[in-house]
Design a protein around this motif. Structure first.
Motif, PDB file in Angstrom:
ATOM      1  N   THR A 188      -4.579   5.377  -5.678  1.00 43.81           N
ATOM      2  CA  THR A 188      -4.095   5.461  -7.054  1.00 43.81           C
ATOM      3  C   THR A 188      -5.210   5.541  -8.091  1.00 43.81           C
ATOM      4  O   THR A 188      -4.967   5.941  -9.226  1.00 43.81           O
ATOM      5  CB  THR A 188      -3.220   4.238  -7.400  1.00 43.81           C
ATOM      6  N   SER A 189      -6.418   5.152  -7.717  1.00 40.10           N
ATOM      7  CA  SER A 189      -7.469   5.080  -8.730  1.00 40.10           C
ATOM      8  C   SER A 189      -8.810   5.644  -8.271  1.00 40.10           C
ATOM      9  O   SER A 189      -9.385   6.508  -8.917  1.00 40.10           O
ATOM     10  CB  SER A 189      -7.641   3.618  -9.161  1.00 40.10           C
ATOM     11  N   HIS A 190      -9.299   5.152  -7.131  1.00 39.13           N
ATOM     12  CA  HIS A 190     -10.687   5.465  -6.781  1.00 39.13           C
ATOM     13  C   HIS A 190     -10.878   6.945  -6.447  1.00 39.13           C
ATOM     14  O   HIS A 190     -11.773   7.600  -7.010  1.00 39.13           O
ATOM     15  CB  HIS A 190     -11.144   4.568  -5.630  1.00 39.13           C
ATOM     16  N   THR A 191     -10.044   7.493  -5.550  1.00 39.16           N
ATOM     17  CA  THR A 191     -10.201   8.908  -5.205  1.00 39.16           C
ATOM     18  C   THR A 191      -9.906   9.817  -6.407  1.00 39.16           C
ATOM     19  O   THR A 191     -10.657  10.778  -6.631  1.00 39.16           O
ATOM     20  CB  THR A 191      -9.332   9.265  -3.979  1.00 39.16           C
ATOM     21  N   PRO A 192      -8.848   9.551  -7.206  1.00 35.92           N
ATOM     22  CA  PRO A 192      -8.661  10.372  -8.401  1.00 35.92           C
ATOM     23  C   PRO A 192      -9.893  10.389  -9.317  1.00 35.92           C
ATOM     24  O   PRO A 192     -10.231  11.420  -9.885  1.00 35.92           O
ATOM     25  CB  PRO A 192      -7.455   9.720  -9.103  1.00 35.92           C
ATOM     26  N   HIS A 193     -10.555   9.246  -9.443  1.00 43.15           N
ATOM     27  CA  HIS A 193     -11.774   9.245 -10.254  1.00 43.15           C
ATOM     28  C   HIS A 193     -12.843  10.150  -9.639  1.00 43.15           C
ATOM     29  O   HIS A 193     -13.529  10.885 -10.345  1.00 43.15           O
ATOM     30  CB  HIS A 193     -12.316   7.820 -10.416  1.00 43.15           C
ATOM     31  N   LEU A 194     -12.980  10.072  -8.326  1.00 41.43           N
ATOM     32  CA  LEU A 194     -13.985  10.905  -7.660  1.00 41.43           C
ATOM     33  C   LEU A 194     -13.680  12.386  -7.865  1.00 41.43           C
ATOM     34  O   LEU A 194     -14.593  13.200  -8.099  1.00 41.43           O
ATOM     35  CB  LEU A 194     -14.013  10.583  -6.161  1.00 41.43           C
ATOM     36  N   ALA A 246     -11.845   3.218   2.790  1.00 39.24           N
ATOM     37  CA  ALA A 246     -10.545   3.653   2.252  1.00 39.24           C
ATOM     38  C   ALA A 246     -10.710   4.933   1.437  1.00 39.24           C
ATOM     39  O   ALA A 246      -9.883   5.852   1.529  1.00 39.24           O
ATOM     40  CB  ALA A 246      -9.933   2.546   1.402  1.00 39.24           C
ATOM     41  N   THR A 247     -11.787   5.020   0.650  1.00 39.26           N
ATOM     42  CA  THR A 247     -11.990   6.223  -0.169  1.00 39.26           C
ATOM     43  C   THR A 247     -12.213   7.436   0.728  1.00 39.26           C
ATOM     44  O   THR A 247     -11.640   8.509   0.490  1.00 39.26           O
ATOM     45  CB  THR A 247     -13.194   6.043  -1.119  1.00 39.26           C
ATOM     46  N   LEU A 248     -13.023   7.275   1.769  1.00 37.60           N
ATOM     47  CA  LEU A 248     -13.279   8.407   2.671  1.00 37.60           C
ATOM     48  C   LEU A 248     -11.999   8.822   3.392  1.00 37.60           C
ATOM     49  O   LEU A 248     -11.759  10.014   3.608  1.00 37.60           O
ATOM     50  CB  LEU A 248     -14.383   8.055   3.676  1.00 37.60           C
ATOM     51  N   ASP A 249     -11.174   7.846   3.745  1.00 38.21           N
ATOM     52  CA  ASP A 249      -9.894   8.143   4.403  1.00 38.21           C
ATOM     53  C   ASP A 249      -9.022   9.008   3.479  1.00 38.21           C
ATOM     54  O   ASP A 249      -8.518  10.060   3.873  1.00 38.21           O
ATOM     55  CB  ASP A 249      -9.193   6.816   4.759  1.00 38.21           C
ATOM     56  N   THR A 255      -8.497  16.550   1.162  1.00 37.02           N
ATOM     57  CA  THR A 255      -9.076  17.835   1.571  1.00 37.02           C
ATOM     58  C   THR A 255      -8.079  18.627   2.402  1.00 37.02           C
ATOM     59  O   THR A 255      -7.937  19.844   2.237  1.00 37.02           O
ATOM     60  CB  THR A 255     -10.372  17.580   2.367  1.00 37.02           C
ATOM     61  N   GLU A 256      -7.353  17.941   3.288  1.00 37.82           N
ATOM     62  CA  GLU A 256      -6.334  18.629   4.109  1.00 37.82           C
ATOM     63  C   GLU A 256      -5.252  19.237   3.220  1.00 37.82           C
ATOM     64  O   GLU A 256      -4.838  20.375   3.421  1.00 37.82           O
ATOM     65  CB  GLU A 256      -5.694  17.643   5.091  1.00 37.82           C
ATOM     66  N   GLU A 257      -4.799  18.466   2.229  1.00 37.56           N
ATOM     67  CA  GLU A 257      -3.759  18.973   1.319  1.00 37.56           C
ATOM     68  C   GLU A 257      -4.278  20.171   0.523  1.00 37.56           C
ATOM     69  O   GLU A 257      -3.558  21.131   0.291  1.00 37.56           O
ATOM     70  CB  GLU A 257      -3.324  17.880   0.334  1.00 37.56           C
ATOM     71  N   LEU A 258      -5.534  20.072   0.128  1.00 36.15           N
ATOM     72  CA  LEU A 258      -6.133  21.156  -0.653  1.00 36.15           C
ATOM     73  C   LEU A 258      -6.145  22.450   0.163  1.00 36.15           C
ATOM     74  O   LEU A 258      -5.870  23.531  -0.361  1.00 36.15           O
ATOM     75  CB  LEU A 258      -7.557  20.752  -1.047  1.00 36.15           C
TER      76      LEU A 258
END
Ligand code: NAP
Length: 311
Positions: A188-194, A246-249, A255-258
């Motif tokens: 919800t937060s960390h990956t969206p920021h990345l 968790a972020t790498l997961d 990336t798969e969705e992309l």
């Protein structure tokens, strides 16, 4: 007048979150007095001038003396060293909590330093802005936002008291397990920021081709990314270094969705794109229905403006 929940609160780190807590505690009469510590004299003076601390100290050790609640509000990477410094000075029976955006790494860094008879109850308010420092805080930041607490082995009475503090500042409290917290926040937060940091980085490279057009014609999508990508570099460096797995997961899943969308675009599969965007639109509706929309009109930020996000 009812008695304050805590006689003496010590805020360690006096940035966005601590200053908002100070303002909110004062507004609701939740603390008898508030002591503060930050590294720079300028930040400490700002805390006094803005009135969210009653007294400030040059060391964290001095600030926690006699406190029945200690709030660690420094970047995640600084939590362990700060806990080591304050440990010998904590009052018996005191509660130590933190507001760090990552929980497992903070617990590993802090818990070993907490002496017997002092209760460590990690926490994380899902509220923030892209602004930082003592001037960025405001009393309404936590209103109608979630605060997640990790009660662990702490006594029920100490947990209930901390819960009452967060509720008194306007937050809704839930208990969660640390590993689960880190996974949920990675989504919800960390990956969206990345992703926002990356997108702004892409535009920065492109700017060499298009010169000032990216700034001049900045449309809503890119503007939103730049707001998120303006968040504090120290805080976010620490988040990614400490919530690594968790972020790498989640980044792998992203990336798969992309690739799925990339393929649909390449194949001209309009139906696949339409169906995908219909699903994501429903998620947005769910967030609005849950009252967690950043632009909710009843949000009470008044004149300060700007959007908020759970971090
Ligand atoms: P911030 O506005 O950047 O402020 C950080 C504060 O910590 C400053 O007062 C700074 O003092 C002090 N500090 C930094 N390193 C220190 C150290 N080694 N020893 C003592 N003080 C130190 O940060 P923030 O946004 O409030 O974030 C604080 C914590 O809340 C972080 O753990 C973050 O993960 C978490 N959090 C942030 C958000 C958000 O959206 N910002 C949301 C939820 C949780 P100086 O001014 O003296 O450098």
């Amino acid at each position: 007048m009812t008695a304050p929940l805590y006689e003496r609160v010590a805020l360690i780190g006096l940035g966005l979150i601590a200053s908002s807590m100070g303002h909110a505690m004062k507004a609701a009469g939740l603390a008898g007095s508030i002591a503060g510590h930050a590294r720079s004299a300028e930040t400490r003076q700002a805390a006094l001038d803005l009135g969210f601390c009653d007294l400030v100290f040059a060391t964290a050790a001095e600030a926690v003396a006699g406190a029945d609640l200690v709030v660690l509000a420094v970047p995640v990477g600084a939590m362990g060293p700060v806990a080591r410094e304050i440990a010998p000075h904590l009052a018996p029976g005191a509660t130590v909590t933190d507001v760090g955006s990552v929980k497992q790494a903070v617990i590993e860094a802090v818990a070993p330093h907490i002496p017997a008879g002092v209760h460590f109850i990690p926490g994380h308010p899902l509220a923030g802005t892209e602004h930082s420092g003592p001037h960025a805080g405001f009393a309404a930041l936590f209103r109608n936002r979630w605060c997640l607490l990790i009660p662990g082995e702490a006594p029920a009475a100490a947990v209930a008291r901390l819960r009452a503090l967060w509720e008194g500042m306007g937050a809704n409290v839930e208990y969660m397990e640390a590993a689960h917290h880190d996974l949920v926040l990675a989504v919800t937060s960390h990956t969206p920021h990345l992703i926002a940091y990356t997108m702004v980085g892409v535009a920065d490279h492109l700017r060499r081709v298009t010169e000032s057009e990216i700034i001049k014609y900045s449309a809503a999508g890119f503007r939103d990314f730049t707001r998120i990508a303006a968040s504090d570099p120290t805080m976010w460096r620490d988040v990614f270094l400490t919530n690594k797995e968790a972020t790498l997961d989640i980044l792998g899943r992203f990336t798969e969705e992309l690739f799925v969308l990339q393929r649909a675009i390449r194949m001209g599969d309009g139906q696949a794109l339409f169906d995908y965007f219909t699903r994501t639109r429903a998620i947005r509706r769910g967030i609005i229905d849950a009252g967690q929309d950043t632009d909710a009109p009843d949000f009470g930020r008044g004149a300060r403006g700007g959007a908020e996000s759970g971090r």
